[in-house]
Design an enzyme around this catalytic site. Sequence first.
Site, mmCIF file in Angstrom:
data_model
loop_
_atom_site.group_PDB
_atom_site.id
_atom_site.type_symbol
_atom_site.label_atom_id
_atom_site.label_comp_id
_atom_site.label_asym_id
_atom_site.label_seq_id
_atom_site.Cartn_x
_atom_site.Cartn_y
_atom_site.Cartn_z
ATOM 1 N N THR A 150 158.295 -72.935 118.758
ATOM 2 C CA THR A 150 158.641 -71.654 119.377
ATOM 3 C C THR A 150 159.070 -71.853 120.818
ATOM 4 O O THR A 150 158.488 -72.675 121.514
ATOM 5 C CB THR A 150 157.384 -70.757 119.420
ATOM 6 O OG1 THR A 150 156.935 -70.580 118.101
ATOM 7 C CG2 THR A 150 157.648 -69.428 120.092
ATOM 8 N N ARG A 178 156.112 -63.609 106.261
ATOM 9 C CA ARG A 178 155.072 -64.271 107.073
ATOM 10 C C ARG A 178 155.367 -64.058 108.563
ATOM 11 O O ARG A 178 156.499 -64.198 109.016
ATOM 12 C CB ARG A 178 155.041 -65.756 106.747
ATOM 13 C CG ARG A 178 154.016 -66.571 107.548
ATOM 14 C CD ARG A 178 154.650 -67.235 108.747
ATOM 15 N NE ARG A 178 153.717 -68.102 109.449
ATOM 16 C CZ ARG A 178 153.942 -68.592 110.670
ATOM 17 N NH1 ARG A 178 155.045 -68.297 111.314
ATOM 18 N NH2 ARG A 178 153.061 -69.359 111.247
ATOM 19 N N VAL A 179 154.348 -63.697 109.318
ATOM 20 C CA VAL A 179 154.504 -63.503 110.763
ATOM 21 C C VAL A 179 153.508 -64.410 111.475
ATOM 22 O O VAL A 179 152.337 -64.474 111.081
ATOM 23 C CB VAL A 179 154.261 -62.031 111.148
ATOM 24 C CG1 VAL A 179 154.294 -61.851 112.660
ATOM 25 C CG2 VAL A 179 155.300 -61.121 110.493
ATOM 26 N N GLY A 180 153.971 -65.111 112.511
ATOM 27 C CA GLY A 180 153.100 -66.007 113.262
ATOM 28 C C GLY A 180 152.560 -65.357 114.521
ATOM 29 O O GLY A 180 152.493 -64.131 114.638
ATOM 30 N N THR A 201 153.103 -72.305 121.740
ATOM 31 C CA THR A 201 153.862 -72.806 120.611
ATOM 32 C C THR A 201 152.885 -73.595 119.755
ATOM 33 O O THR A 201 151.920 -74.148 120.263
ATOM 34 C CB THR A 201 155.058 -73.680 121.055
ATOM 35 O OG1 THR A 201 155.698 -74.225 119.893
ATOM 36 C CG2 THR A 201 154.629 -74.830 121.940
ATOM 37 N N GLY A 202 153.132 -73.629 118.472
ATOM 38 C CA GLY A 202 152.219 -74.351 117.593
ATOM 39 C C GLY A 202 152.032 -73.597 116.295
ATOM 40 O O GLY A 202 152.846 -72.733 115.944
ATOM 41 N N GLY A 204 150.999 -70.877 114.281
ATOM 42 C CA GLY A 204 150.629 -69.491 114.569
ATOM 43 C C GLY A 204 149.320 -69.076 113.948
ATOM 44 O O GLY A 204 148.527 -68.354 114.566
#
Length: 318
Positions: A150, A178-180, A201-202, A204
Amino acid sequence: MWGIIATWRMAYEGIEKASEMLKAGGDAGDAIETAVREVEDFPYYKSVGYGGLPNEEMEVELDAAYMDGDTLDIGAVAAIKDFANPVSIARRLSKEPVNNLLVGEGAEKFAHKEGFERKNMLTDRAKIHYRNRKKEIAQTEIKPYAGHDTVGMVCLDTRGKMTSATSTSGLFMKKKGRVGDSPISGSGFYVDSKVGGASATGLGEDVMKGCVSYEIVRLMKEGMHPQEACEKAVAMFDRELKERRGKAGDMSLIAMNNKGEWGVATNIEGFSFAVATENEAPVVYLTKNVDGKCIHEMASREWLDDYMRTRTAPLKEL
Ligand code: GLY
């Protein structure tokens, strides 16, 4: 004082543009939006905007957010398809009194009505990645690849206004819908001009378990330097996840306070980030985690050249 910091090398060109705006007295909202759009528009970055890798149905679903640290306004979109610059839609949503986080079709309707640029975000190169991955999965029965770089930023302008923004295509081969963490306040981003901001970032699914961006801002509010706050929050939550669940997903956080001081921490090897402040020309650093202490080294010319060469190298169909 002004400053801007962002996850990953890919943010560098955007950081350069934003720093020119900030130097000239520009607004932290305009600067951060410009910087994120630069990443969204570059077709060779596989995890943000145009060229982002698709979900398991070969659709590019994008998440993005924007937060204003003066008013605490938040706007976000999740699982939005076929729009060029999700961060700009998120920023526009942050001005609404309600309906600040829109998903899927609702987000697309809003963007269409507001006249945002429509674009098929699925590139030929991303299709090759998809088909190659399908073949790999069929051959080896491994789980879908977890690529999740991200772009997340925090920005401070000369008037003391701070902003934060994120943009991502999320996990490659994710489930539709799908949502992070990236559009979720406190997890993927948080900013308060009275204190500072942070962004992640990473993986989620793990970042969201700890609301790590908010935790860093909270620690800075208690008086910690951004570097100390990032290291403490990442180390503590990484340990917590490992103790309770046996493993922790990738997690890298960037932060800046309202004095333009910054910090970065990660639990992975090879995390890069870009930063510029009134005192520091735009630069890319690589971070190493040595026993919980994060050491930042300026990226070499060779590393930078190699980065762009590998990103833009011709892609072979398997
Ligand atoms: N950190 C981005 C995601 O998990 O979607």
